[in-house]
Write an enzyme that holds these catalytic residues in place. Structure first.
Site, PDB file in Angstrom:
ATOM      1  N   VAL A  27      -4.150   2.052   4.728  1.00 48.18           N
ATOM      2  CA  VAL A  27      -5.165   0.970   4.411  1.00 48.18           C
ATOM      3  C   VAL A  27      -6.461   1.574   4.459  1.00 48.18           C
ATOM      4  CG1 VAL A  27      -5.989  -0.915   5.489  1.00 48.18           C
ATOM      5  CG2 VAL A  27      -3.600  -0.559   5.079  1.00 48.18           C
ATOM      6  N   GLU A  68       0.457  -1.108   0.299  1.00 44.99           N
ATOM      7  CA  GLU A  68       0.464  -0.044   0.297  1.00 44.99           C
ATOM      8  C   GLU A  68       0.450   1.477   0.163  1.00 44.99           C
ATOM      9  OE1 GLU A  68      -2.398   2.530  -0.732  1.00 44.99           O
ATOM     10  OE2 GLU A  68      -4.079   0.957  -0.246  1.00 44.99           O
ATOM     11  N   MET A 106     -17.358  -0.837 -10.505  1.00 47.21           N
ATOM     12  CA  MET A 106     -16.741  -0.463  -9.741  1.00 47.21           C
ATOM     13  C   MET A 106     -17.439  -0.430  -8.067  1.00 47.21           C
ATOM     14  SD  MET A 106     -15.427   2.316 -12.562  1.00 47.21           S
ATOM     15  CE  MET A 106     -13.919   3.287 -11.625  1.00 47.21           C
ATOM     16  N   LEU A 107     -17.454  -1.328  -7.529  1.00 45.92           N
ATOM     17  CA  LEU A 107     -18.277  -1.017  -6.029  1.00 45.92           C
ATOM     18  C   LEU A 107     -17.016  -2.459  -5.310  1.00 45.92           C
ATOM     19  CD1 LEU A 107     -21.749  -2.090  -6.978  1.00 45.92           C
ATOM     20  CD2 LEU A 107     -21.054  -0.106  -6.386  1.00 45.92           C
ATOM     21  N   HIS A 132     -43.491 -12.535  10.728  1.00 46.66           N
ATOM     22  CA  HIS A 132     -44.161 -10.859  10.804  1.00 46.66           C
ATOM     23  C   HIS A 132     -44.551 -10.732  11.825  1.00 46.66           C
ATOM     24  CE1 HIS A 132     -48.224  -8.869   9.224  1.00 46.66           C
ATOM     25  NE2 HIS A 132     -48.294  -8.992  10.413  1.00 46.66           N
TER      26      HIS A 132
END
Length: 568
Positions: free
Chosen positions: A119, A115, A407-408, A537
């Site tokens: 991070v 990285e 792109m997620l 319910h």
């Protein structure tokens, strides 16, 4: 913050093998699977990866775990393959890289992650995480400001106010907490976190800083950055991107938002709740162009028309000049088709929400003859990188925003896990049409699969019929109890065989409700079977239950269980 959504219509894979929850008759797995929260591993929220989970509800049996993989997983980061420093090197420690790293250690691979910034990547530091903190504030502000809503509950609330810096600190503190938890989760499992800008030197060889390391397999997971069209000058103060907006350094009286997709919609929710007036600038002829048209129409009626929002469609912002010397932000609009001048706006600020661009420069792709396409790294359906000659680059993969398939953040994580499955000997192809997406406005919008126009186009090409089922939140007891009956759920399906083609939801907690449909698509479950499932319910889940029950399918169910709702 969600990014622009694109779908890859590659052939879908066969459903994954069923993995039942452990029961009283099943022996517990020696390596409990880590649960995931909102696309992040459970360790990101402070749960210790070393704690043995004692409840069967938190254990998932795996039918295909090699003994050697399980053994090395329990011992932490495994030993590398001979002649390589690592079994797997991941360039980029965002949500995609993090998901791949944790799954790799679980599979017994010695893993390193590189990285060059911090991070967590875009999602944790400049996207999904801090934006949800701001949206949590906007949701509460809207509720407190809605006198009619409060009176319906018999509540009386004095005028609501906010502290801008306190709101900004909430977003910043959340990002810091999640970033630290992500870092600690990888350290706890023995993932080597290497600091520096990573680049591919050649086959199975990576450089970061002044160091060179080798890996049997390499994953590129470098993410994306905000896309700023030509002619727009960003100063970070009055003309900003989502990166700047998440810091909430100011709340302008009037802000123009260029783009009405996920990012633009969410920020319009935040700014209008905090008192701003908003003007959308959209290049296409309608707002929210990426959503199902019927959902877009309803969402516009609820999210835009009643609020202090106006809009210009079918226009480009050809030039935007920041405020200076006492002058406001100047926005020149031109017709999107003819390019003729249309109007000039003077506003206090402008947010550029025109999507995101892949961050792939400087990765050394030329060393392996890889040519990007509009900045995206070309990959096949298994995320294997394709070179300039159309051939696969051995042992090199690319996941997340950098490949542009979807792109997620959670899509990136899913792609990373899929790659790890492949490099450890189990072929896996991710079905992108089963991956849900959500826009966290108030109310929320969620979707999975095809829109109605896309489904009808596919049906015409392949020769099958399409049917539509709908249900309203106004018919749901829990929604009415919350005084939140505004909403719609819609399903597009094949009446001949019960295949779910797409589901779209607009309403209270839509982002949570979509997953039953997305999992059904991923597992290949047909409507005639899932409509027999039981839902508690009264719950919002009954919105989806009624949606399945409203569908008319020609094929019979494969099970004979009777659907019964249990009142609680």
């Amino acid at each position: 913050m969600q990014s622009a959504l694109s779908l890859s219509f590659s052939p879908t894979s066969l459903p994954l093998a069923n993995r039942p929850l452990c029961s009283s008759n099943a022996a517990p797995s020696s390596t409990p699977r880590n649960l995931r929260f909102c696309g992040l591993r459970r360790e990101a929220f402070g749960f210790s990866p070393s704690k043995q989970l004692t409840s069967c509800l938190f254990q998932i049996q795996s039918r295909r775990i090699e003994v050697s993989a399980a053994a090395s997983s329990s011992a932490g980061n495994g030993a590398p393959s001979k002649s390589f420093d690592y079994d797997l090197i991941i360039i980029g420690a965002g949500v995609g890289g993090h998901g791949a790293a944790l799954h790799a250690v679980e599979k017994g691979l010695k893993t390193a992650i590189i990285e060059g910034d911090v991070v967590g990547g875009t999602c944790v530091n400049r996207g999904c995480v801090p934006s949800k903190a701001l949206l949590a504030v906007s949701g509460r502000m809207r509720e407190l400001q809605n006198e009619h809503h409060m009176k319906a509950f018999g509540l009386q609330v004095s005028a609501a106010g906010y502290d801008r810096q306190g709101v900004a600190d909430h977003a910043s503190n959340l990002a810091t907490k999640i970033r630290n938890n992500l870092t600690n989760s990888m350290k706890a499992l023995g993932v080597d976190i290497l600091t520096g800008f990573g680049a591919v030197l050649g086959p199975q060889k990576v450089k970061y800083g002044d160091n060179i390391i080798t890996g049997k397999d390499i994953i590129i997971a470098t993410g994306s950055v905000p896309f700023v069209p030509k002619g727009i000058e960003v100063d970070g103060k009055t003309v900003i991107t989502s990166d700047h907006a998440l810091k909430l350094e100011s709340v302008p009286d009037w802000i123009a938002i260029v783009g009405s997709g996920y990012i633009g919609l969410e920020f319009s929710d935040v700014y209008t709740a905090l008192g701003s007036e908003v003007t959308f600038i959209e290049a296409l002829d309608q707002l929210m162009p990426g959503f199902d048209p019927e959902i877009s129409k309803l969402a516009q009626r609820v999210l835009i028309n009643p609020r202090k929002i106006d809009y210009h469609t079918g226009v480009f912002a050809s030039k935007i000049t920041p405020a200076k010397d006492g002058k406001p932000v100047m926005i020149e609009l031109i017709d999107a088709k003819t390019k003729e001048p249309k109007d000039t706006l003077e506003v206090d600020a402008a947010l550029i929400a025109t999507g995101r661009a892949p961050f792939t420069n400087g990765l050394g792709l030329e060393n392996i003859n890889v040519v990007t396409q509009r900045g995206f790294i070309p990959v096949d359906e298994r995320m294997r990188v394709i070179d300039g000659n159309g051939k696969l680059v051995p042992h090199l993969y690319c996941i997340g925003d950098a490949n542009g398939k979807m792109m997620l953040a959670h899509a990136a994580s899913a792609q990373g896990i899929s790659v790890v499955e492949q490099v450890t000997g189990r072929d896996h192809v991710l079905n992108h049409l089963s991956i849900p997406a959500a826009c966290f406005t108030h109310p929320e919008i969620s979707m999975v699969g095809l829109t109605e126009p896309q489904a009808r186009e596919k049906a015409e090409k392949e020769g099958f019929k399409v049917s539509i089922a709908k249900t309203s939140f106004k018919a749901n007891t829990k929604a009415l109890a919350e005084n939140e009956g505004e909403g719609l759920a819609k399903m597009i399906y094949r009446p001949d065989n019960g295949e779910i083609l797409g589901v779209h939801i607009f309403g209270l907690h839509a982002a949570d409700l979509i997953h039953e449909a997305s999992n059904a698509i991923a597992l290949g479950t047909r409507i005639q079977d899932i409509k027999l499932a039981v839902h508690a319910h009264p719950t919002l889940s009954e919105v989806v239950d009624e949606l399945f029950k409203a569908a008319k399918v020609d094929s019979p169910a494969s099970v004979t269980a009777q659907s019964v709702k249990v009142a609680v």
